[in-house]
Scaffold this active site. Sequence first.
Site, PDB file in Angstrom:
ATOM      1  N   THR A 216       0.253   4.355  -4.133  1.00 40.71           N
ATOM      2  CA  THR A 216      -0.696   5.456  -3.936  1.00 40.71           C
ATOM      3  C   THR A 216      -0.049   6.448  -2.978  1.00 40.71           C
ATOM      4  O   THR A 216       0.073   6.163  -1.782  1.00 40.71           O
ATOM      5  CB  THR A 216      -2.021   4.952  -3.340  1.00 40.71           C
ATOM      6  OG1 THR A 216      -2.545   3.938  -4.185  1.00 40.71           O
ATOM      7  CG2 THR A 216      -3.033   6.090  -3.237  1.00 40.71           C
TER       8      THR A 216
ATOM      9  N   LYS B 187      -6.852   9.076  -9.073  1.00 42.02           N
ATOM     10  CA  LYS B 187      -7.035   8.003  -8.083  1.00 42.02           C
ATOM     11  C   LYS B 187      -7.551   8.582  -6.753  1.00 42.02           C
ATOM     12  O   LYS B 187      -8.461   8.030  -6.133  1.00 42.02           O
ATOM     13  CB  LYS B 187      -5.687   7.295  -7.880  1.00 42.02           C
ATOM     14  CG  LYS B 187      -5.546   6.450  -6.625  1.00 42.02           C
ATOM     15  CD  LYS B 187      -5.943   5.031  -6.819  1.00 42.02           C
ATOM     16  CE  LYS B 187      -5.858   4.260  -5.503  1.00 42.02           C
ATOM     17  NZ  LYS B 187      -6.454   2.954  -5.572  1.00 42.02           N
TER      18      LYS B 187
ATOM     19  N   LYS C   5      -5.816   6.137   4.768  1.00 40.17           N
ATOM     20  CA  LYS C   5      -4.592   6.671   4.151  1.00 40.17           C
ATOM     21  C   LYS C   5      -4.930   7.463   2.886  1.00 40.17           C
ATOM     22  O   LYS C   5      -4.478   8.590   2.698  1.00 40.17           O
ATOM     23  CB  LYS C   5      -3.664   5.500   3.803  1.00 40.17           C
ATOM     24  CG  LYS C   5      -2.405   5.899   3.074  1.00 40.17           C
ATOM     25  CD  LYS C   5      -1.768   4.745   2.332  1.00 40.17           C
ATOM     26  CE  LYS C   5      -1.131   5.260   1.062  1.00 40.17           C
ATOM     27  NZ  LYS C   5      -0.584   4.259   0.193  1.00 40.17           N
TER      28      LYS C   5
HETATM   29  P1  NAD Z   1       2.267  -3.726   1.475  1.00 42.48           P
HETATM   30  O1  NAD Z   1       2.616  -3.030   2.725  1.00 42.48           O
HETATM   31  O2  NAD Z   1       1.642  -5.076   1.518  1.00 42.48           O
HETATM   32  O3  NAD Z   1       3.575  -3.868   0.552  1.00 42.48           O
HETATM   33  C1  NAD Z   1       4.576  -2.889   0.440  1.00 42.48           C
HETATM   34  C2  NAD Z   1       5.905  -3.598   0.291  1.00 42.48           C
HETATM   35  O4  NAD Z   1       6.926  -2.608   0.163  1.00 42.48           O
HETATM   36  C3  NAD Z   1       6.271  -4.465   1.506  1.00 42.48           C
HETATM   37  O5  NAD Z   1       6.612  -5.763   1.085  1.00 42.48           O
HETATM   38  C4  NAD Z   1       7.454  -3.721   2.116  1.00 42.48           C
HETATM   39  O6  NAD Z   1       8.379  -4.582   2.760  1.00 42.48           O
HETATM   40  C5  NAD Z   1       8.057  -3.052   0.893  1.00 42.48           C
HETATM   41  N1  NAD Z   1       8.924  -1.939   1.211  1.00 42.48           N
HETATM   42  C6  NAD Z   1       8.710  -0.932   2.107  1.00 42.48           C
HETATM   43  N2  NAD Z   1       9.744  -0.079   2.110  1.00 42.48           N
HETATM   44  C7  NAD Z   1      10.634  -0.555   1.195  1.00 42.48           C
HETATM   45  C8  NAD Z   1      11.912  -0.114   0.753  1.00 42.48           C
HETATM   46  N3  NAD Z   1      12.485   0.984   1.261  1.00 42.48           N
HETATM   47  N4  NAD Z   1      12.557  -0.846  -0.184  1.00 42.48           N
HETATM   48  C9  NAD Z   1      11.982  -1.958  -0.686  1.00 42.48           C
HETATM   49  N5  NAD Z   1      10.779  -2.433  -0.301  1.00 42.48           N
HETATM   50  C10 NAD Z   1      10.115  -1.730   0.620  1.00 42.48           C
HETATM   51  O7  NAD Z   1       1.347  -2.702   0.654  1.00 42.48           O
HETATM   52  P2  NAD Z   1       0.354  -3.059  -0.548  1.00 42.48           P
HETATM   53  O8  NAD Z   1      -0.975  -3.432  -0.009  1.00 42.48           O
HETATM   54  O9  NAD Z   1       1.049  -3.961  -1.507  1.00 42.48           O
HETATM   55  O10 NAD Z   1       0.170  -1.601  -1.182  1.00 42.48           O
HETATM   56  C11 NAD Z   1       1.192  -0.999  -1.942  1.00 42.48           C
HETATM   57  C12 NAD Z   1       0.660   0.302  -2.524  1.00 42.48           C
HETATM   58  O11 NAD Z   1      -0.470   0.020  -3.358  1.00 42.48           O
HETATM   59  C13 NAD Z   1       0.178   1.285  -1.459  1.00 42.48           C
HETATM   60  O12 NAD Z   1       0.541   2.573  -1.819  1.00 42.48           O
HETATM   61  C14 NAD Z   1      -1.322   1.086  -1.453  1.00 42.48           C
HETATM   62  O13 NAD Z   1      -2.025   2.243  -1.026  1.00 42.48           O
HETATM   63  C15 NAD Z   1      -1.587   0.778  -2.913  1.00 42.48           C
HETATM   64  N6  NAD Z   1      -2.810  -0.001  -3.149  1.00 42.48           N
HETATM   65  C16 NAD Z   1      -3.108  -1.071  -2.363  1.00 42.48           C
HETATM   66  C17 NAD Z   1      -4.276  -1.801  -2.592  1.00 42.48           C
HETATM   67  C18 NAD Z   1      -4.631  -2.992  -1.732  1.00 42.48           C
HETATM   68  O14 NAD Z   1      -5.766  -3.459  -1.818  1.00 42.48           O
HETATM   69  N7  NAD Z   1      -3.705  -3.519  -0.917  1.00 42.48           N
HETATM   70  C19 NAD Z   1      -5.117  -1.440  -3.648  1.00 42.48           C
HETATM   71  C20 NAD Z   1      -4.772  -0.366  -4.456  1.00 42.48           C
HETATM   72  C21 NAD Z   1      -3.609   0.351  -4.194  1.00 42.48           C
END
Ligand code: NAD
Length: 339
Positions: free
Chosen positions: A137, A213, A288
């Site tokens: 997102t 979204k 966010k």
């Molecule tokens: P998170 O922080 O748990 O996971 C993100 C992952 O990306 C981490 O494991 C991190 O180490 C990795 N990462 C960061 N920089 C990196 C890089 N340069 N190279 C490789 N890996 C890298 O986040 P999440 O909760 O999984 O959310 C991910 C996305 O999905 C976000 O944009 C969030 O807004 C969206 N989202 C989350 C939810 C939710 O409920 N958690 C729901 C819908 C959408």
Amino acid sequence: MRAAVVFRRHASGALAAPAACRRGFATGSKLQASYGFIGLGRMGYPMAKNLRTKIPESDTMIIHDVNEASTAKFAKEVGNVTIAKNVREVAEKSTTIITVLPEPSHVQSVFGQVLQPPTLLTEAPNHHKRLFIDCSTIDPKTSSEVAEAAHASGQGRFIDAPMSGGVVGAAAGKLTFMIGASDSVLERATEVLMMMGKRVIHLGPQGSGLKGKLANNYLLALNNVATCEAMNMGVKWGLDPHKLADMINTATGKCWPSEVNNPVPGVVEGSPASKGYEGGFGTALMLKDLKLALKAGQEAGIEPQLGSYAKDIYAAVEKDESCKGKDFSVVYRFIGGKE
Ligand code: NAD
């Protein structure tokens, strides 16, 4: 070439492959396919797990996360994957690359490394055009800049496919994806996403998925604050919260926070509010998304009024020790709601 899959388009714009066809895709392919997955966090890990489980054993998957513990755990728990040294290696060795990253800056940084130098073969392994599916997102402007860089360099197609359904939906393979993609890649992207979700809604060209979204989450952010305030009023006036919620949910105030995620503990069994506001959708993520929606609104010359107030509320909630890190319905506690 994979066998053609006939997709049904629902009135809502959602696309769904018939179950039998999806099974055929998973087991009946002749050519080996190659998948890359970058970002195995709370959402990415279970999504990648579903994908690896549903694609044929012979298809390859290469993964990368800056958190090495996450990729090591995945390799041990799920298996049949290669861990890449960096994101460039993921792109070099796969045809379909899925990214699930936290913020716009991470997407920019990852694609900066993926696309430079601009020498990735146009035809990725197995002569499929490379397809980047970004499920993060982020704001539509950043997404379009990255898409433009991918398209201009001829190294692959890039689509935005943000999702809803949370960690529970990701684990169950029941996410809804809102996608912005050209018609030419729609069928292929849908096939891939349906292995991690139950619904794909095509909103228009690249960037459209994120716009949809963010509009939805803007509304969700406001509905939640309004529901917390309305429930707080009613309870303070002496109304029974169960009766009040039941009434609202058959009347015009009904919304997802009032019906499914009611902020008053005990009103909805199993809701985050009924579990000390644990689990669910964290206030930091809500903040966010709201900031992204406001920024994207400003870029389109819109100054949303209510969103600015809501942003200040969520920011204050995140600073409050008894609310920080909890489900966003904790706004009810923050405003002094009776628990
Ligand atoms: P998170 O922080 O748990 O996971 C993100 C992952 O990306 C981490 O494991 C991190 O180490 C990795 N990462 C960061 N920089 C990196 C890089 N340069 N190279 C490789 N890996 C890298 O986040 P999440 O909760 O999984 O959310 C991910 C996305 O999905 C976000 O944009 C969030 O807004 C969206 N989202 C989350 C939810 C939710 O409920 N958690 C729901 C819908 C959408």
